[in-house]
Write a protein that holds these residues in place. Structure first.
Motif, PDB file in Angstrom:
ATOM      1  N   SER A  19       6.055  -0.620  -6.630  1.00  0.00           N
ATOM      2  CA  SER A  19       5.773   0.597  -7.385  1.00  0.00           C
ATOM      3  C   SER A  19       4.681   0.348  -8.419  1.00  0.00           C
ATOM      4  N   GLY A  20       4.766  -0.803  -9.063  1.00  0.00           N
ATOM      5  CA  GLY A  20       3.734  -1.160 -10.028  1.00  0.00           C
ATOM      6  C   GLY A  20       2.356  -1.211  -9.387  1.00  0.00           C
ATOM      7  N   TYR A  21       2.277  -1.754  -8.190  1.00  0.00           N
ATOM      8  CA  TYR A  21       0.999  -1.814  -7.476  1.00  0.00           C
ATOM      9  C   TYR A  21       0.450  -0.412  -7.207  1.00  0.00           C
ATOM     10  N   ILE A  22       1.334   0.510  -6.861  1.00  0.00           N
ATOM     11  CA  ILE A  22       0.889   1.886  -6.617  1.00  0.00           C
ATOM     12  C   ILE A  22       0.279   2.464  -7.887  1.00  0.00           C
ATOM     13  N   TYR A  23       0.982   2.305  -8.999  1.00  0.00           N
ATOM     14  CA  TYR A  23       0.456   2.815 -10.265  1.00  0.00           C
ATOM     15  C   TYR A  23      -0.847   2.116 -10.653  1.00  0.00           C
ATOM     16  N   TYR A  46       2.293   1.271 -14.644  1.00  0.00           N
ATOM     17  CA  TYR A  46       2.234   0.038 -13.839  1.00  0.00           C
ATOM     18  C   TYR A  46       3.039  -1.053 -14.539  1.00  0.00           C
ATOM     19  N   LYS A  47       2.813  -1.219 -15.827  1.00  0.00           N
ATOM     20  CA  LYS A  47       3.543  -2.235 -16.591  1.00  0.00           C
ATOM     21  C   LYS A  47       5.038  -1.902 -16.660  1.00  0.00           C
ATOM     22  N   GLU A  75      -0.106  -1.523   1.136  1.00  0.00           N
ATOM     23  CA  GLU A  75      -1.319  -1.086   1.817  1.00  0.00           C
ATOM     24  C   GLU A  75      -2.050  -0.122   0.899  1.00  0.00           C
ATOM     25  N   ALA A  76      -3.289  -0.439   0.602  1.00  0.00           N
ATOM     26  CA  ALA A  76      -4.088   0.393  -0.288  1.00  0.00           C
ATOM     27  C   ALA A  76      -4.368   1.753   0.352  1.00  0.00           C
ATOM     28  N   LEU A  88       0.725  11.591  -4.761  1.00  0.00           N
ATOM     29  CA  LEU A  88       1.218  10.271  -4.357  1.00  0.00           C
ATOM     30  C   LEU A  88       2.321   9.790  -5.293  1.00  0.00           C
ATOM     31  N   ILE A  89       2.101   9.933  -6.590  1.00  0.00           N
ATOM     32  CA  ILE A  89       3.079   9.477  -7.586  1.00  0.00           C
ATOM     33  C   ILE A  89       4.373  10.288  -7.484  1.00  0.00           C
TER      34      ILE A  89
END
Length: 159
Positions: A19-23, A46-47, A75-76, A88-89
């Motif tokens: 989830s952090g990577y998505i943010y 993200y943090k 996956e980006a 997306l969020i």
């Protein structure tokens, strides 16, 4: 803690990192598109997602379980507009809610009251997260293609 609950909680810790990577990716995309306020808000989240992962890890350790971490499969996606990011969020937070709910159900079925109590705070957290994500999605939807309106929404994230 039963092994199946420990496994599910460990998997969720990794999902929180995902989830952090998505943010983070969303933050970088919005920075590139010059939505500085939204970018900062996304970066702060993200943090926060990594803090959630740390909470799950710490909870497992308090229960004398060594968390079993795995690769973060990410996956980006190509994000260009704040509305794409907000959608997306929102969808992702709904997925997180479903996962937390499934963990809570599993804890109840296993009679793991400590996990159930721990997860209650994340049920509350997800109510708030989905509400915020929906609000962001609604604001950027209302802004449409009007750059002034989108920048006005972006400014709300700096307050």
């Amino acid at each position: 803690m039963l092994p199946e609950m420990a496994k599910a909680m460990s998997e969720h810790a990794v999902f929180e990192m995902y989830s952090g990577y998505i943010y983070l990716q969303a933050s970088l995309a919005m920075e590139k598109e010059n939505y500085k306020g939204y970018s900062k808000w996304l970066f702060d989240h993200y943090k926060e997602e990594f803090t959630h992962a740390e909470d799950f890890i710490a909870f497992l350790q308090k229960r004398d379980v060594t968390p079993q971490l795995s690769d973060i499969k990410y996956e980006a996606v190509n994000l260009k507009t704040p509305l794409e990011v907000a959608k997306l969020i929102l969808e992702h937070e709904q997925q997180v809610t479903a996962r937390i709910s499934a963990l809570l159900k599993q804890a109840r079925e296993l009679g793991d009251y400590a996990s159930e109590v721990f997860l209650h705070s994340y049920i509350d957290e997800q109510i708030e997260e989905e509400d915020i994500a929906k609000n962001n999605f609604d604001l950027f939807t209302l802004a449409g293609d009007n750059i002034s309106a989108k920048l006005s929404v972006d400014l709300t994230f700096t307050k």
